[in-house]
Write an enzyme that holds these catalytic residues in place. Structure first.
Site, short mmCIF file in Angstrom:
data_model
loop_
_atom_site.label_atom_id
_atom_site.label_comp_id
_atom_site.label_asym_id
_atom_site.label_seq_id
_atom_site.Cartn_x
_atom_site.Cartn_y
_atom_site.Cartn_z
N ASN A 98 -31.27 28.62 1.81
CA ASN A 98 -30.90 27.41 2.54
C ASN A 98 -29.53 26.88 2.08
O ASN A 98 -28.81 27.57 1.38
CB ASN A 98 -31.98 26.34 2.46
N ARG A 99 -29.21 25.66 2.46
CA ARG A 99 -27.82 25.19 2.33
C ARG A 99 -27.57 24.32 1.11
O ARG A 99 -28.45 23.58 0.68
CB ARG A 99 -27.44 24.39 3.59
N HIS A 124 -27.81 30.44 2.05
CA HIS A 124 -28.55 31.64 1.67
C HIS A 124 -27.82 32.53 0.67
O HIS A 124 -27.77 33.77 0.83
CB HIS A 124 -28.91 32.45 2.92
N HIS A 194 -37.29 35.51 4.48
CA HIS A 194 -36.74 35.07 5.76
C HIS A 194 -37.25 35.91 6.93
O HIS A 194 -36.50 36.22 7.86
CB HIS A 194 -35.21 35.12 5.67
N TYR A 196 -38.92 36.87 10.39
CA TYR A 196 -39.09 36.22 11.70
C TYR A 196 -40.40 36.75 12.30
O TYR A 196 -40.60 37.97 12.34
CB TYR A 196 -37.97 36.64 12.66
N ASP A 266 -34.85 23.47 13.12
CA ASP A 266 -34.21 24.16 11.99
C ASP A 266 -34.19 23.13 10.86
O ASP A 266 -33.14 22.67 10.44
CB ASP A 266 -32.81 24.63 12.38
N GLN A 303 -39.14 25.38 5.42
CA GLN A 303 -38.14 25.36 6.49
C GLN A 303 -38.76 26.07 7.68
O GLN A 303 -39.18 27.22 7.58
CB GLN A 303 -36.86 26.09 6.05
N GLU A 331 -40.16 29.38 6.04
CA GLU A 331 -39.60 29.72 4.72
C GLU A 331 -40.04 28.68 3.69
O GLU A 331 -39.63 27.53 3.75
CB GLU A 331 -38.07 29.72 4.81
C1 GLA Z 1 -31.88 29.71 8.28
C2 GLA Z 1 -31.07 28.54 8.60
C3 GLA Z 1 -30.63 28.65 10.01
C4 GLA Z 1 -29.99 29.96 10.28
C5 GLA Z 1 -30.90 31.08 9.89
C6 GLA Z 1 -30.25 32.41 10.05
O1 GLA Z 1 -33.20 29.59 8.38
O2 GLA Z 1 -31.70 27.33 8.36
O3 GLA Z 1 -29.75 27.62 10.31
O4 GLA Z 1 -28.81 30.06 9.54
O5 GLA Z 1 -31.30 30.92 8.56
O6 GLA Z 1 -29.77 32.61 11.31
#
Ligand code: GLA
Length: 366
Positions: A98-99, A124, A194, A196, A266, A303, A331
């Site tokens: 994450n950020r 990430h 991560h 999907y 998100d 997340q 996540e």
């Molecule tokens: C994360 C982020 C999203 C995006 C995805 C990858 O989960 O929160 O904003 O960057 O990864 O596409």
């Protein structure tokens, strides 16, 4: 339990380091990339590669016993390397998943500056995050243990971080992910998977008709750059209320500033926890197939990313395009930008301490 170990489709090692698209020079290193196949007594199959410590396939039954691969991804390493917009399919992300706002934080008065790879922010783990490196791998009982030494200064992070993730598949259709790490200098750690999911099968249409429940009464609002503002907001009366099972599409188009910032979901939910053990964070249900995914974790937050950046340009392992919102991530982690939020649960790991956290993806049907 059966293991099949095979080399993944070879690629040039130069591409691993730079993300380029050329092929075949230093073949020797290619042999270090492997894919491990785990199979349990119910016939569930999970594939893991040491490139990015990622899950490449999860084949799980629907309510009638029909099998389908429910996670997005590729059947070659090249697919992962060349994927445009770096979707992080199935990988472990870190050192800080994450950020982190402006890619800066400090520990004990020492300031650190990380790679900024998401506008002005760090996402990430940076340019060469854990998704882009080749991990060591060894087969363990019912699974595989992947290891990586993230060097002091890598992507700007302090401390040599010795990290492992052990994936095991149980006969209860659980993928158990156990992360462990130590460091020789105080650092921040927040790793997560991560993957999907599309419980109707990868390549199927939107996940907006999946029904989701998140055990959280609060979420962390973000700014335009998806950096948490510091507020912890009640989900009540907002599109973020998933305390009772709700179709993901239900409130997706509401006129809410947070939904605009995220381009949909998100965001990060603060889990309503009873203690610090394994607790259910979220339950995802796809009504047609009957498949259910339960996410069980020791982590404080989740997340939920609704696949808003997927736009049909990526074509996955079965040749089908991954359309807008055709996969979602759940996540488990600490909240975004925690290194700059001193009042939030700490993400600092110090020498002598052990980072140890487990998350489970459990599959069933109804
Ligand atoms: C994360 C982020 C999203 C995006 C995805 C990858 O989960 O929160 O904003 O960057 O990864 O596409």
């Amino acid at each position: 339990m059966k293991y099949i170990v095979k080399s993944m489709v070879p690629v040039a090692v130069g591409c691993l380091l730079t993300g380029c698209a050329t092929s075949g020079v230093r073949m020797k290193a290619f042999s270090s990339i492997r894919e491990y196949t785990l199979k349990n007594k119910n016939g569930m199959i999970v594939k893991i590669t040491n490139y990015g410590a990622r899950i490449t396939s999860i084949v799980a039954p629907d309510r009638d016993g029909n099998m389908a691969d429910v996670t997005l991804g590729y059947d070659s390493v090249e697919g992962y390397i060349n994927a445009i917009d770096r979707p992080y399919f199935g990988s472990v992300v870190g050192r800080y998943g994450n950020r982190i706002g402006k890619g800066r934080f400090s520990i004990d008065g020492a300031e650190y500056e990380l790679a900024t790879n998401n506008g002005e922010n760090h996402l990430h783990g940076g340019n060469m995050g854990f998704d882009k490196v080749v991990w060591g791998a060894e087969v363990v009982e019912n699974g595989v243990k992947l290891t990586y030494l993230a060097k002091d200064g890598e992507e700007g992070y302090p401390g040599n971080l010795k990290l492992s993730v052990t994936y095991t598949l149980t006969d209860d259709n659980e993928i158990v992910m156990h992360y462990e790490a130590t460091t020789d200098k105080a650092t921040v750690v927040n790793v997560t998977n991560h993957a999907y999911f599309n419980l109707a099968g990868e390549g199927a249409a939107t996940i907006n008709d999946h029904v989701l429940q998140i055990n959280a009464s609060r979420f962390t609002p973000v700014d335009e750059g998806l950096i948490t503002t510091g507020e912890q907001r009640d989900v009540k009366g907002t599109p973020f209320d998933f305390r009772k099972p709700k179709a993901i599409g239900k409130d997706l188009e509401t006129d809410d500033e947070q939904m605009k910032f995220g381009l949909g979901y998100d965001h990060n939910w603060l889990l309503d926890r009873k203690g610090d053990g394994m607790e259910t964070a979220a339950v995802l249900h796809e009504p047609k197939s009957g498949r259910i995914l339960e996410v069980i974790t020791e982590e404080p937050a989740l997340q939920f990313y609704g696949g808003n950046f997927l736009d049909g340009r990526l074509v996955g392992k079965s040749g089908r395009a991954y359309e807008h919102r055709s996969g979602l991530c759940l996540e488990t982690q600490h909240s975004p930008d925690s290194p700059n939020k001193p009042d939030w649960p700490s993400v600092i790991l110090r020498p002598g301490e052990q980072y140890d956290t487990t998350t489970i993806y459990k599959f069933s049907t109804k």
